[in-house]
Design an enzyme around this catalytic site. Structure first.
Site, mmCIF file in Angstrom:
data_model
loop_
_atom_site.group_PDB
_atom_site.id
_atom_site.type_symbol
_atom_site.label_atom_id
_atom_site.label_comp_id
_atom_site.label_asym_id
_atom_site.label_seq_id
_atom_site.Cartn_x
_atom_site.Cartn_y
_atom_site.Cartn_z
ATOM 1 N N HIS A 1 -10.836 40.024 3.960
ATOM 2 C CA HIS A 1 -11.768 38.904 3.814
ATOM 3 C C HIS A 1 -13.078 39.382 3.172
ATOM 4 O O HIS A 1 -14.179 39.111 3.678
ATOM 5 C CB HIS A 1 -12.052 38.254 5.174
ATOM 6 C CG HIS A 1 -12.376 36.787 5.061
ATOM 7 N ND1 HIS A 1 -12.034 35.856 6.014
ATOM 8 C CD2 HIS A 1 -13.016 36.086 4.079
ATOM 9 C CE1 HIS A 1 -12.450 34.654 5.652
ATOM 10 N NE2 HIS A 1 -13.037 34.773 4.478
ATOM 11 N N ARG B 1 -8.053 29.759 3.111
ATOM 12 C CA ARG B 1 -8.067 29.913 4.563
ATOM 13 C C ARG B 1 -6.664 30.305 5.036
ATOM 14 O O ARG B 1 -5.667 29.753 4.569
ATOM 15 C CB ARG B 1 -8.508 28.615 5.250
ATOM 16 C CG ARG B 1 -10.000 28.332 5.123
ATOM 17 C CD ARG B 1 -10.822 29.325 5.919
ATOM 18 N NE ARG B 1 -12.262 29.104 5.859
ATOM 19 C CZ ARG B 1 -13.077 29.726 5.030
ATOM 20 N NH1 ARG B 1 -12.594 30.588 4.135
ATOM 21 N NH2 ARG B 1 -14.376 29.493 5.063
ATOM 22 N N GLU C 1 -7.586 37.143 12.137
ATOM 23 C CA GLU C 1 -8.396 38.190 11.503
ATOM 24 C C GLU C 1 -9.254 38.896 12.539
ATOM 25 O O GLU C 1 -9.992 38.239 13.272
ATOM 26 C CB GLU C 1 -9.297 37.588 10.419
ATOM 27 C CG GLU C 1 -8.528 36.992 9.253
ATOM 28 C CD GLU C 1 -9.441 36.388 8.188
ATOM 29 O OE1 GLU C 1 -10.693 36.448 8.337
ATOM 30 O OE2 GLU C 1 -8.920 35.842 7.206
#
Length: 319
Positions: A277, A229, A258
């Site tokens: 991601h 994370r 993000e």
């Protein structure tokens, strides 16, 4: 009126087929606020299924008193207020361990690319700069010490693959695990590791765990990998450590923000590799996460047998 299952994001085609084949529920794709509010007003929503972006907070739960299940087609639950759901006796479903293999692979891919400076080597050839091979600088993983922070399912898989590369493994975790690698203190792992890989959940205790103080403990020139994370790392401290040379390189699939802002300074550094991601977005894993989540959600709503560990807050609910 049929009971409804609300989707805040799209799912894999195979998972959608399972949902649409169940005649007991109306499947609603609410990708924008207008559709969401319309469906909330009409009511009869029994479950919400989301992935990583759709936010399920107290304000949304307040509007859906009929809600029984909140499901995340994935593992992390950052976008769901689990505490609030538990207070309301709402089951929170996820897909535990579904992404362990692919995240472990992605971690090693980032590690190899960063250690061997492969992105630069690829670019060199594509740009017709073959002669620049004389300036190539890279190293190998064999013989390096890998410090793993968080020895859960993913951490264990990363350790086994890294060991096959000839790396020496040490780890820090909240408890000792049944693995053949030495458990060390947090500071010892940072001080002795050539590469550090993060495999921790995001909690109040782990947020900004890797901060300015942590970088001081790390070996000069060490490499940092993050597929866990983004908020586990203090981004400002990270940039300063990379810019100063204290940190030799950084590779990640996650960031605190993000997508990153266009002026994010991390994107300007040559010793930084960041993917969008995508670690869990292989066809195999994405399909598995979505179908597993859908099957368990339907089973729970219908009172049928489901995966024993798919309800994240089962202990708090006394299940």
């Amino acid at each position: 009126m049929k009971q409804k299952i609300l989707l805040l994001e799209t799912l894999a085609e195979e998972a959608m087929e399972i949902l649409l084949a169940d005649q007991d529920y109306e499947i609603i794709l609410a990708l924008d606020e207008e559709v969401l509010q319309k469906e909330i007003t009409e009511g009869n929503i029994r479950a919400i299924i989301t992935r990583g972006k759709g936010q399920v907070r107290a304000s949304l739960m307040d509007q859906i008193p009929s809600l029984q299940v909140i499901a995340r087609a994935g593992v992390g639950l950052d976008n769901i207020d689990v505490g609030e759901a538990t207070k309301r006796k709402i089951k929170v479903v996820n897909a535990p361990n579904s992404n362990a293999n692919t995240i472990a692979e992605h971690t090693l891919a980032l590690m190899l690319n960063l250690q061997r400076n492969l992105y630069s080597a690829f670019t060199m050839v594509k740009e017709g700069r073959w002669k620049d091979r004389g300036t190539y600088a890279g190293d190998e993983l064999h013989g390096k010490t890998l410090g793993i922070l968080g020895m859960g399912n993913i951490g264990k898989k990363v350790a086994r693959i890294a060991e096959a590369f000839g790396m020496n493994i040490c780890y820090w975790s909240e408890r000792e695990e049944p693995v053949p690698y030495p458990l060390r203190s947090f500071e010892e792992v940072l001080q002795t590791s050539d590469l550090v890989s993060l495999h921790l959940p995001l909690t109040d205790e782990t947020e900004h765990l890797i901060n300015e103080k942590a970088f001081v403990h790390m070996k000069t020139g060490a490499l940092l990998i993050n597929t866990a994370r983004g908020k586990i790392i203090d981004q400002k401290a990270l940039f300063e450590a990379l810019k100063s040379g204290k940190l030799g390189g950084f590779a990640a699939d996650v960031l605190e923000e993000e997508p990153p802002a266009e002026d994010n300074p991390l994107l300007t550094l040559s010793n930084t590799l960041i993917t969008a991601h995508v670690g869990s977005l292989t066809k195999t894993t994405y399909t598995q996460m979505c179908t597993m989540t859908v099957e368990n959600t339907l089973a729970i709503l219908e009172g049928k047998e489901h995966s024993h560990n798919c309800i994240f807050n089962r202990k708090d609910l006394g299940i």
